[in-house]
Design a protein around this motif. Structure first.
Motif, mmCIF file in Angstrom:
data_model
loop_
_atom_site.group_PDB
_atom_site.id
_atom_site.type_symbol
_atom_site.label_atom_id
_atom_site.label_comp_id
_atom_site.label_asym_id
_atom_site.label_seq_id
_atom_site.Cartn_x
_atom_site.Cartn_y
_atom_site.Cartn_z
ATOM 1 N N UNK A 112 0.828 -1.215 0.000
ATOM 2 C CA UNK A 112 0.000 0.000 0.000
ATOM 3 C C UNK A 112 0.857 1.258 0.000
ATOM 4 N N UNK A 113 1.973 1.215 0.719
ATOM 5 C CA UNK A 113 2.832 2.399 0.792
ATOM 6 C C UNK A 113 3.463 2.739 -0.559
ATOM 7 N N UNK A 114 3.492 1.790 -1.473
ATOM 8 C CA UNK A 114 4.064 2.025 -2.802
ATOM 9 C C UNK A 114 3.029 2.505 -3.817
ATOM 10 N N UNK A 115 1.752 2.403 -3.453
ATOM 11 C CA UNK A 115 0.673 2.770 -4.371
ATOM 12 C C UNK A 115 0.573 4.284 -4.507
ATOM 13 N N UNK A 116 0.211 4.730 -5.694
ATOM 14 C CA UNK A 116 -0.010 6.156 -5.934
ATOM 15 C C UNK A 116 -1.290 6.593 -5.233
ATOM 16 N N UNK A 117 -1.379 7.877 -4.878
ATOM 17 C CA UNK A 117 -2.617 8.362 -4.253
ATOM 18 C C UNK A 117 -3.827 8.112 -5.153
ATOM 19 N N UNK A 118 -4.938 7.715 -4.558
ATOM 20 C CA UNK A 118 -6.160 7.476 -5.296
ATOM 21 C C UNK A 118 -6.343 6.037 -5.745
ATOM 22 N N UNK A 119 -5.292 5.208 -5.599
ATOM 23 C CA UNK A 119 -5.430 3.798 -5.966
ATOM 24 C C UNK A 119 -6.172 3.061 -4.854
ATOM 25 N N UNK A 120 -6.846 1.969 -5.199
ATOM 26 C CA UNK A 120 -7.594 1.236 -4.179
ATOM 27 C C UNK A 120 -6.669 0.625 -3.122
ATOM 28 N N UNK A 121 -7.248 0.245 -1.995
ATOM 29 C CA UNK A 121 -6.484 -0.448 -0.957
ATOM 30 C C UNK A 121 -5.929 -1.741 -1.522
ATOM 31 N N UNK A 122 -4.687 -2.009 -1.189
ATOM 32 C CA UNK A 122 -4.029 -3.217 -1.667
ATOM 33 C C UNK A 122 -4.295 -4.345 -0.670
ATOM 34 N N UNK A 123 -5.051 -5.354 -1.065
ATOM 35 C CA UNK A 123 -5.369 -6.478 -0.184
ATOM 36 C C UNK A 123 -5.617 -7.745 -0.997
ATOM 37 N N UNK A 124 -4.761 -8.007 -1.976
ATOM 38 C CA UNK A 124 -4.864 -9.180 -2.843
ATOM 39 C C UNK A 124 -6.160 -9.213 -3.643
ATOM 40 N N UNK A 125 -6.862 -8.087 -3.734
ATOM 41 C CA UNK A 125 -8.083 -8.023 -4.515
ATOM 42 C C UNK A 125 -9.296 -8.621 -3.843
ATOM 43 N N UNK A 126 -9.224 -8.814 -2.520
ATOM 44 C CA UNK A 126 -10.340 -9.438 -1.822
ATOM 45 C C UNK A 126 -11.462 -8.476 -1.474
ATOM 46 N N UNK A 127 -11.272 -7.174 -1.740
ATOM 47 C CA UNK A 127 -12.389 -6.258 -1.511
ATOM 48 C C UNK A 127 -13.421 -6.437 -2.621
ATOM 49 N N UNK A 128 -14.638 -6.118 -2.344
ATOM 50 C CA UNK A 128 -15.704 -6.255 -3.319
ATOM 51 C C UNK A 128 -15.623 -5.092 -4.299
ATOM 52 N N UNK A 129 -15.588 -5.402 -5.553
ATOM 53 C CA UNK A 129 -15.560 -4.358 -6.574
ATOM 54 C C UNK A 129 -16.946 -3.728 -6.627
ATOM 55 N N UNK A 130 -17.007 -2.465 -6.242
ATOM 56 C CA UNK A 130 -18.308 -1.802 -6.163
ATOM 57 C C UNK A 130 -18.629 -0.984 -7.395
ATOM 58 N N UNK A 131 -17.614 -0.573 -8.119
ATOM 59 C CA UNK A 131 -17.866 0.284 -9.274
ATOM 60 C C UNK A 131 -17.426 -0.413 -10.561
ATOM 61 N N UNK A 132 -17.940 0.075 -11.645
ATOM 62 C CA UNK A 132 -17.550 -0.448 -12.948
ATOM 63 C C UNK A 132 -16.060 -0.216 -13.176
ATOM 64 N N UNK A 133 -15.547 0.911 -12.705
ATOM 65 C CA UNK A 133 -14.131 1.236 -12.865
ATOM 66 C C UNK A 133 -13.251 0.216 -12.131
ATOM 67 N N UNK A 134 -13.662 -0.148 -10.920
ATOM 68 C CA UNK A 134 -12.898 -1.143 -10.171
ATOM 69 C C UNK A 134 -12.965 -2.506 -10.862
ATOM 70 N N UNK A 135 -14.123 -2.857 -11.394
ATOM 71 C CA UNK A 135 -14.272 -4.134 -12.091
ATOM 72 C C UNK A 135 -13.390 -4.165 -13.337
ATOM 73 N N UNK A 136 -13.353 -3.081 -14.081
ATOM 74 C CA UNK A 136 -12.496 -3.010 -15.268
ATOM 75 C C UNK A 136 -11.027 -3.144 -14.880
ATOM 76 N N UNK A 137 -10.647 -2.536 -13.748
ATOM 77 C CA UNK A 137 -9.268 -2.639 -13.276
ATOM 78 C C UNK A 137 -8.926 -4.085 -12.927
ATOM 79 N N UNK A 138 -9.862 -4.795 -12.311
ATOM 80 C CA UNK A 138 -9.644 -6.205 -11.973
ATOM 81 C C UNK A 138 -9.515 -7.056 -13.244
#
Length: 178
Positions: free
Chosen positions: A59-85
């Protein structure tokens, strides 16, 4: 004396720089394939950051505004997050496909280079060189077509690389037993 030394140096330099064509093409193809894997590694890492699929400690290496880094286990709530996945998954699969195919092609390509060089069969040397270039080019095309979602071109590129590998195996045995 100086003229004789220059002649010796020139002869030595030519001898050192004279590399058999099969080994030269194997070296260039190895460079191309290594760059292909490095390209995929960088793309995969970037895509995983954007989709939150990196380990939490990144997480400390991620640019500001990027999602929380947790192996992708968070629920993708937006279309943008789904496209990123989906994008991260695409990079992962491209990379995995390369890891499944490139090492075998490299081993066979170099093995064929050694076999045809020691056999002295000029036709097999030419075949090895051409087939290793076909394999390398098709692996790059496969990566590009995968990224661009271009079917049937991706499948044809994979088939071309596979046929290049098979052709190198055949050239090895022809050079040994002919």
């Amino acid at each position: 004396l100086i003229a004789d030394r220059n002649k010796q140096y020139t002869r030595s330099a030519k001898k050192i720089m004279s590399v058999p064509v099969g080994l030269e093409s194997a070296a260039w193809c190895s460079l191309g394939l290594a760059l292909n894997l490095m390209f995929l590694q960088m793309g995969q890492g970037g895509a995983r950051f954007k989709s939150g699929e990196r380990p939490p400690e990144d997480q400390s290496l991620a640019k500001p505004g990027m999602p929380n880094q947790n192996f992708g286990y968070n629920t993708a709530e937006t279309t943008e997050e789904m496209k990123a996945k989906e994008h991260a998954t695409r990079w992962t699969r491209m990379h995995q496909n390369a890891l499944e195919n490139v090492p075998l092609g490299l081993i066979i390509g170099w093995g064929t280079a050694v076999a045809v060089m020691t056999s002295g069969n000029a036709k097999c040397v030419d075949a090895q060189r051409a087939l290793f270039i076909v394999f390398t080019s098709c692996r790059w095309l496969h990566s590009i077509c995968y990224l661009l979602q271009a079917q049937p071109w991706r499948a044809l590129a994979w088939l071309g690389a596979w046929l290049g590998t098979l052709g190198m195996l055949i050239a090895t045995f022809v050079s040994i037993y002919n």
